[in-house]
Design an enzyme around this catalytic site. Sequence first.
Site, PDB file in Angstrom:
ATOM      1  N   THR A   1      61.021  61.498  73.206  1.00 29.32           N
ATOM      2  CA  THR A   1      61.372  62.342  74.067  1.00 29.32           C
ATOM      3  C   THR A   1      62.372  63.183  73.756  1.00 29.32           C
ATOM      4  OG1 THR A   1      60.120  62.062  75.984  1.00 29.32           O
ATOM      5  CG2 THR A   1      60.236  64.570  75.728  1.00 29.32           C
TER       6      THR A   1
ATOM      7  N   ARG B   1      67.033  56.363  73.179  1.00 26.60           N
ATOM      8  CA  ARG B   1      68.300  55.513  74.287  1.00 26.60           C
ATOM      9  C   ARG B   1      67.784  54.986  74.913  1.00 26.60           C
ATOM     10  NH1 ARG B   1      66.696  61.126  78.190  1.00 26.60           N
ATOM     11  NH2 ARG B   1      67.368  62.733  76.900  1.00 26.60           N
TER      12      ARG B   1
ATOM     13  N   HIS C   1      70.090  62.365  81.669  1.00 28.44           N
ATOM     14  CA  HIS C   1      70.149  62.590  82.999  1.00 28.44           C
ATOM     15  C   HIS C   1      69.676  60.978  83.961  1.00 28.44           C
ATOM     16  CE1 HIS C   1      65.832  62.547  81.826  1.00 28.44           C
ATOM     17  NE2 HIS C   1      65.390  61.301  82.502  1.00 28.44           N
TER      18      HIS C   1
ATOM     19  N   LYS D   1      71.248  61.216  69.274  1.00 26.46           N
ATOM     20  CA  LYS D   1      70.181  62.234  69.125  1.00 26.46           C
ATOM     21  C   LYS D   1      71.001  63.005  68.446  1.00 26.46           C
ATOM     22  CE  LYS D   1      70.398  65.806  72.246  1.00 26.46           C
ATOM     23  NZ  LYS D   1      68.975  66.926  72.602  1.00 26.46           N
TER      24      LYS D   1
ATOM     25  N   ASP E   1      72.587  68.604  85.393  1.00 25.98           N
ATOM     26  CA  ASP E   1      72.265  66.878  85.169  1.00 25.98           C
ATOM     27  C   ASP E   1      73.177  66.058  84.020  1.00 25.98           C
ATOM     28  OD1 ASP E   1      71.624  67.645  82.335  1.00 25.98           O
ATOM     29  OD2 ASP E   1      70.365  66.658  81.775  1.00 25.98           O
TER      30      ASP E   1
ATOM     31  N   ASP F   1      74.013  65.706  81.026  1.00 29.70           N
ATOM     32  CA  ASP F   1      74.255  66.140  79.616  1.00 29.70           C
ATOM     33  C   ASP F   1      74.141  67.454  79.940  1.00 29.70           C
ATOM     34  OD1 ASP F   1      71.698  66.556  79.666  1.00 29.70           O
ATOM     35  OD2 ASP F   1      71.879  66.120  77.482  1.00 29.70           O
TER      36      ASP F   1
ATOM     37  N   ASP G   1      72.012  69.695  80.318  1.00 32.07           N
ATOM     38  CA  ASP G   1      71.368  70.931  79.776  1.00 32.07           C
ATOM     39  C   ASP G   1      69.920  71.215  80.889  1.00 32.07           C
ATOM     40  OD1 ASP G   1      69.596  68.123  79.124  1.00 32.07           O
ATOM     41  OD2 ASP G   1      69.398  68.150  77.867  1.00 32.07           O
ATOM     42  N   ARG G   2      70.148  70.236  81.998  1.00 31.56           N
ATOM     43  CA  ARG G   2      69.162  70.848  83.271  1.00 31.56           C
ATOM     44  C   ARG G   2      69.583  71.511  84.242  1.00 31.56           C
ATOM     45  NH1 ARG G   2      64.972  65.854  84.640  1.00 31.56           N
ATOM     46  NH2 ARG G   2      64.826  64.564  81.907  1.00 31.56           N
TER      47      ARG G   2
ATOM     48  N   THR H   1      56.177  67.981  75.791  1.00 35.24           N
ATOM     49  CA  THR H   1      57.027  68.284  76.220  1.00 35.24           C
ATOM     50  C   THR H   1      58.240  67.713  74.926  1.00 35.24           C
ATOM     51  OG1 THR H   1      55.677  67.393  78.373  1.00 35.24           O
ATOM     52  CG2 THR H   1      58.389  66.304  77.423  1.00 35.24           C
TER      53      THR H   1
ATOM     54  N   GLU I   1      60.424  73.884  81.083  1.00 37.16           N
ATOM     55  CA  GLU I   1      60.407  72.902  81.246  1.00 37.16           C
ATOM     56  C   GLU I   1      59.967  72.774  82.402  1.00 37.16           C
ATOM     57  OE1 GLU I   1      59.454  69.346  77.828  1.00 37.16           O
ATOM     58  OE2 GLU I   1      61.769  70.133  78.125  1.00 37.16           O
ATOM     59  N   GLU I   2      58.959  71.761  82.963  1.00 35.07           N
ATOM     60  CA  GLU I   2      59.062  71.506  84.276  1.00 35.07           C
ATOM     61  C   GLU I   2      59.849  70.545  85.108  1.00 35.07           C
ATOM     62  OE1 GLU I   2      58.355  68.236  85.097  1.00 35.07           O
ATOM     63  OE2 GLU I   2      58.267  68.321  83.312  1.00 35.07           O
ATOM     64  N   SER I   3      60.792  69.866  84.181  1.00 36.09           N
ATOM     65  CA  SER I   3      61.003  69.079  83.986  1.00 36.09           C
ATOM     66  C   SER I   3      63.132  69.605  84.406  1.00 36.09           C
ATOM     67  CB  SER I   3      61.715  67.870  83.242  1.00 36.09           C
ATOM     68  OG  SER I   3      61.741  68.474  81.586  1.00 36.09           O
TER      69      SER I   3
ATOM     70  N   LYS J   1      67.984  72.926  75.822  1.00 38.75           N
ATOM     71  CA  LYS J   1      68.431  73.840  77.571  1.00 38.75           C
ATOM     72  C   LYS J   1      68.929  74.245  78.225  1.00 38.75           C
ATOM     73  CE  LYS J   1      66.458  68.966  79.276  1.00 38.75           C
ATOM     74  NZ  LYS J   1      65.492  68.591  78.362  1.00 38.75           N
TER      75      LYS J   1
ATOM     76  N   ARG K   1      54.056  59.753  84.546  1.00 41.42           N
ATOM     77  CA  ARG K   1      54.054  61.173  85.244  1.00 41.42           C
ATOM     78  C   ARG K   1      53.496  62.211  85.722  1.00 41.42           C
ATOM     79  NH1 ARG K   1      59.747  61.232  84.218  1.00 41.42           N
ATOM     80  NH2 ARG K   1      61.142  61.128  82.424  1.00 41.42           N
TER      81      ARG K   1
HETATM   82  C1  VG1 Z   1      61.449  64.536  80.199  1.00 39.34           C
HETATM   83  C2  VG1 Z   1      60.982  65.261  80.646  1.00 39.34           C
HETATM   84  C3  VG1 Z   1      61.152  66.306  79.512  1.00 39.34           C
HETATM   85  C4  VG1 Z   1      62.839  66.599  78.722  1.00 39.34           C
HETATM   86  C5  VG1 Z   1      63.090  65.689  78.328  1.00 39.34           C
HETATM   87  C6  VG1 Z   1      64.724  65.370  77.528  1.00 39.34           C
HETATM   88  O1  VG1 Z   1      61.145  63.663  79.053  1.00 39.34           O
HETATM   89  O2  VG1 Z   1      60.266  65.495  81.302  1.00 39.34           O
HETATM   90  O3  VG1 Z   1      60.557  67.315  79.900  1.00 39.34           O
HETATM   91  O4  VG1 Z   1      61.929  67.549  77.566  1.00 39.34           O
HETATM   92  O5  VG1 Z   1      63.077  64.729  79.943  1.00 39.34           O
HETATM   93  O6  VG1 Z   1      65.852  65.863  79.327  1.00 39.34           O
HETATM   94  P1  VG1 Z   1      60.296  62.589  79.625  1.00 39.34           P
HETATM   95  O7  VG1 Z   1      59.535  61.789  78.129  1.00 39.34           O
HETATM   96  O8  VG1 Z   1      60.835  61.390  79.843  1.00 39.34           O
HETATM   97  O9  VG1 Z   1      59.639  62.911  79.738  1.00 39.34           O
HETATM   98  V1  VG1 Z   1      67.010  65.821  78.729  1.00 39.34           V
HETATM   99  O10 VG1 Z   1      67.667  66.817  80.067  1.00 39.34           O
HETATM  100  O11 VG1 Z   1      67.032  63.539  78.529  1.00 39.34           O
HETATM  101  O12 VG1 Z   1      67.252  65.968  77.691  1.00 39.34           O
HETATM  102 CO    CO Z   2      70.003  66.900  79.862  1.00 42.47          CO
END
Ligand code: VG1
Ligand code: CO
Length: 544
Positions: free
Chosen positions: A18, A22, A114, A126, A278, A280, A282-283, A345, A364-366, A377, A497
Amino acid sequence: MEATVVSTTPFEGQKPGTSGLRKKVRVFQQPHYLENFVQAVFDTQTKLDGGVLVVGGDGRFYNREAIQVILRMAAANGVKEVLVGQGGILSTPAASCIIRKYKTQGGIILSASHNPGGPDEDFGIKFNIDAGGPAPESVTDAIFERTKDIDRYRIIEARPVDLDAVGECTLGDMRVSVIDPVADYAALMESLFDFNAIHQLFNSGSFKMRFDAMHAVTGPYAKEILENRLGAEPGTVMNGVPLEDFGHGHPDPNLVHAHELVELTKGAAGLDFGAASDGDGDRNMILGRDFFVTPSDSLAVLAANAHLTPGYKAGITGIARSMPTSQAADRVAESLGVDCYETPTGWKFFGNLLDAGRITLCGEESFGTGSDHVREKDGLWAVLFWLNLLAVRRQSVAEIVTEHWRRFGRNYYTRHDYEAVDSDAASGLVAHLRILLPELPGKQLGAYRVAYADDFSYTDPVDGSVAADQGIRIGFEGGSRIVMRLSGTGTQGATLRVYIEQFEPDVAKHGRPVQEALAPLILIARELAQIEARTGRAEPDVVT
Ligand code: VG1
Ligand code: CO
């Protein structure tokens, strides 16, 4: 200086998920593992030869070692200059800001966001393109393809660069500029929000806030912006020193992992405002006194109030949300008369819409919210946006959100995560749902009738690229939804999820506990997907 060409063989599984590649730190520490991936970036992103590259990370364990390797490889691959954050630090949104501001050819960001850090925990890498955002799938696919047949990488021999002092040096024929990681980002924030109004709010004597940096990358950013520039009292930023293992914590700003902050918002003497970011940066999580703002609601509230901030006073052109994010923002878009897009996502899917000017805000909901100011973000941006609203509207967080529900209706929303489940069991569960899908429309499940059921597929309206199999959607008449998908950021087994949403237009029913309001749909989701039978889990690990 002559580059050394080192022979190597491919590693399996270097496919970005995503948000980048990682893996456990130990995986990255294997000889040639990091080098192979980085060489695949240079081999496919040919603009970097002779170009400028931004490099930085969230400060987690292995950040500094990885940066030294990338610098020596960049020099060997013809990069003209690297801009690297002091101490190897750059938050993800700050990296995006710097790529854009200095019109560089891209950036490499080192983060597992996170996920926990430390020798036995996670690391990530990335590539961001010259527009400042995460590479689209066409680029990550090309990088992945290259990792499959890579047989050599280029690197120069050199002493480590001193990352701790701002200044310039050369590495082979390449210039390395160690830059202040905060200054450009802070200036951008100052151009978007009413710092005077926020300053006054902080000085009013009747406003108490804390920002929890969770020992991750936002500490120095929050201290500079909130305490130094906006005059918040010293100590407003908690856990503000970035640590390689985040103080043994899980740098994920949600009700479970940021509980220290959550406790401070409780009761009559609780904080007026609490926020966290979080690993990095962005959250974001937004809290009022005894009040949690779901990220989906946060996006909707920011969209409805954007005109109250200097940066967005002209209004917004459109909104996008990831598919599992609640539909609260859709109603705001409708009332503003602007388009609303539903994307898969991952932030990379917002890039084209932002570049084309079709949207101004996205989320995003996350716990991710952002705008066209960068292409990631942005945690602190969301916090400053909220502070600007609180300063202008002179209401509490709870008042602003409940008033929003009165106007637009409330989308009850929750996400249940089942972490580190057996990979085969998880893919079996999804396969089972896919088989059920065609029979579901028109069916009655409890009090809900299925309106549609599909595996979400997205066609990018700008370049026509298609992303299929992006998650199971079961939509009911009246707007309720169950969504299920597997995480693309985990490093252990699979994470399932489950996202549940129910629209409630009736103001009299807006005060219910979320899990209670959604209990019938939660049960339907569990039964439909046979979660316990297939994964052995009766309850989720994390509920947000
Ligand atoms: C999660 C979240 C997604 C977000 C991604 C990266 O991905 O659900 O909304 O964009 O993390 O966020 P996944 O595939 O685990 O659901 V971050 O703050 O890791 O850059
Ligand atoms: Co992040």
